[in-house]
Motif scaffolding. Structure first.
Motif, PDB file in Angstrom:
ATOM      1  N   SER A 127       0.917  -1.211  -0.131  1.00 49.63           N
ATOM      2  CA  SER A 127      -0.009   0.012   0.219  1.00 49.63           C
ATOM      3  C   SER A 127       0.692   1.252   0.037  1.00 49.63           C
ATOM      4  N   HIS A 172       0.860   4.748  -4.189  1.00 49.69           N
ATOM      5  CA  HIS A 172       0.513   6.085  -4.479  1.00 49.69           C
ATOM      6  C   HIS A 172       1.520   6.670  -5.422  1.00 49.69           C
ATOM      7  N   TRP A 186      -2.566  11.309   5.583  1.00 52.60           N
ATOM      8  CA  TRP A 186      -2.406   9.832   6.156  1.00 52.60           C
ATOM      9  C   TRP A 186      -3.569   9.105   7.111  1.00 52.60           C
ATOM     10  N   ALA A 234      -5.783   7.679   4.351  1.00 53.00           N
ATOM     11  CA  ALA A 234      -4.945   6.696   3.464  1.00 53.00           C
ATOM     12  C   ALA A 234      -5.098   5.327   4.574  1.00 53.00           C
ATOM     13  N   ARG A 235      -4.667   5.656   5.788  1.00 55.85           N
ATOM     14  CA  ARG A 235      -4.701   4.531   6.731  1.00 55.85           C
ATOM     15  C   ARG A 235      -5.782   3.911   6.970  1.00 55.85           C
ATOM     16  N   GLN A 278      -8.514   3.912   4.684  1.00 60.04           N
ATOM     17  CA  GLN A 278      -8.701   3.196   3.735  1.00 60.04           C
ATOM     18  C   GLN A 278      -7.857   1.667   3.597  1.00 60.04           C
ATOM     19  N   TRP A 279      -6.718   1.787   4.137  1.00 59.66           N
ATOM     20  CA  TRP A 279      -6.017   0.745   4.202  1.00 59.66           C
ATOM     21  C   TRP A 279      -6.801  -0.581   4.925  1.00 59.66           C
TER      22      TRP A 279
END
Ligand code: GAP
Length: 434
Positions: A56, A60, A216, A219-220, A222-223
């Motif tokens: 991951s 990006h 972040w 993004a985190r 979404q992870w």
């Protein structure tokens, strides 16, 4: 919103222990409290989560992240400078009746077994594990096991920047074991004294730090969603001023709805310039960043998404555990995504007849080049399905006598239990689409 489910905890722990995910450590010697070993399925699941995390970070195009792998034992100067030796402590209280010790802030969730416990005033308890290096056992040989993977990144900031010609903004990511002498470990692998972390330190200019903090956070979150944890189990929670760690200007946790309620899964912190400045002052070395655009030296700002690998594994087990009813029997299964499941395809010949076993072996050989498979020939087909469901295997292939005639096998989907006939030559592509 899912309901808090205390039974879930017992069920998940039972399957994890009986099916080869997690074992009590040193069990043949009676075990060591809150210490766990990861069995064949748990070790693969943990590795898959870690690989997914690394992947991951490279997904990006606008991000530059450098991987690093740093030592568990570092110079004691690191922990003096980072503030861990003086600040990394929890408030400890002791029951005056039975002398059991507890973390003061966890007294709601864990409690003493005395009828009317009476506690001492809280006192600071440092969480660092110490040991000695070399043949002498004195003050000079005293070292510590790292309590976070983050400091390995900060002390290598200059090395990475120089050797990789890194330009701001960029991140450095580190994964591995950390150790904390937790006063109240527990709740299975949720809080242990030895655990694994996955940390990113993202270096940027001060004026960009809010933007990257938001980046972040999203993004985190979404992870975790991509990993297969549904949104119902996840939320953000910002730390109040008095709970901030000694290094943090701001922290937002990603919380998970554990069987006992909401709790931390990952912390996203704005560490400001705290660490680089602290190591610069303590070491006397210039480890700042030279900004070629402005022609000045700067100490970059740091945004830190700090996740727990072993804690994520536990959260994933809880979030993906499902039950349904099949022929008046409860069926248990984990809805692991195909790329995460420890076993992706179970291969189950309907009988132990030689020609079926031969074909099953051929199919296994075809698939194991690309996928994690398990060939199982024991017990009834129903029992074998249940076992594969219980370990979260997304697909099972059954091979029957017709397969010998028509070159087709039956593929059963774990979640819907629907079956379809697929020709053996199309099998590799069939699973490719997932
Ligand atoms: N570098 C910052 C840092 O270490 P933290 O919030 O103390 O921050 C980050 O730890 C993550 O590590 C936590 O969100 C949690 O997932 C995991 N973690 C921390 N202590 C743990 C423990 N005793 N057992 C298991 N996981 C733990």
């Amino acid at each position: 919103m899912e309901e808090i489910n205390k039974e879930l905890f017992e069920k998940v722990v039972k399957i994890a222990q009986s099916r080869g995910f997690v074992y009590n450590s040193s069990s043949i010697y009676g075990g060591l409290r809150s210490s766990y070993d990861y069995g064949p399925l748990g070790a693969v699941l943990k590795k898959n989560i870690a690989e997914n995390w690394w992947k991951s970070l490279y997904s990006h195009s606008e991000l530059k992240i450098y991987p690093i792998d740093t030592a568990i034992i570092q110079s004691t100067s690191v922990w003096k400078a980072s503030g861990h030796l003086s600040e990394f402590s929890d408030d400890l209280v002791e029951c005056k009746i039975c002398n059991s010790r507890f973390r003061a802030d966890l007294l709601d969730t864990v409690s003493c077994e005395c009828d009317n416990p009476e506690f001492t005033e809280p006192k600071k308890f440092n969480l660092m594990f110490s040991t000695n290096i070399g043949p002498t056992n004195d003050e000079n040989s005293n070292v510590y096991l790292r309590p976070e993977t983050a400091q390995g990144i900060f002390i290598n900031f200059e090395n990475v920047q120089r050797t990789m010609r890194a330009k701001l903004p960029f991140g450095i990511a580190n994964i591995g074991k950390s150790f904390r002498n937790e006063i109240t470990p527990g709740q299975f692998i949720f809080r242990t004294r030895e655990f694994e972390q996955m940390e990113i330190e993202f270096f940027c200019k001060l004026e960009d730090s809010s933007k990257w903090f938001e980046f972040w956070k999203e993004a985190r979150m979404q992870w975790y969603l991509n990993l297969g944890i549904s949104q119902d189990y996840l939320r953000f929670r910002e730390h109040s001023q008095n709970e901030l760690a000694h290094y943090a200007k701001k922290t937002v946790d990603i919380e998970f709805l554990y069987p006992w309620g909401w709790g931390e899964l990952e912390g996203i912190a704005d560490r400001g310039i705290f660490d680089i400045e602290a190591h610069q002052n303590a070491s006397g070395k210039d480890i700042s960043y030279f900004d070629t655009e402005e022609n000045i030296k700067i100490v970059p700002n740091v945004i830190e998404p700090a996740a727990g690998l072993t804690r994520t594994l536990f959260a994933l087990l809880c979030a993906t555990y499902k039950e349904d009813n099949v022929n008046n029997e409860t069926r248990n299964f984990f809805t692991f995504n195909f790329n995460i499941a420890p076993i992706q395809i179970g291969i189950l010949p309907l009988s132990k007849k030689e020609n079926l076993i031969k074909l099953a072996n051929e199919i296994n050989n075809l698939l194991l080049v690309k996928y994690r498979t398990e060939l199982d020939v024991t017990q009834s087909i129903g029992k074998r399905y249940r076992r594969q469901d219980e370990i979260g295997t997304p697909f099972c292939i059954t091979i029957d006598f017709e397969s010998l005639e028509d070159g087709k096998v039956t593929i059963r989907d774990r979640d819907t239990m629907q079956q379809q006939r697929v020709s053996i030559e199309k099998l590799l592509n069939f699973f490719d689409k997932d």
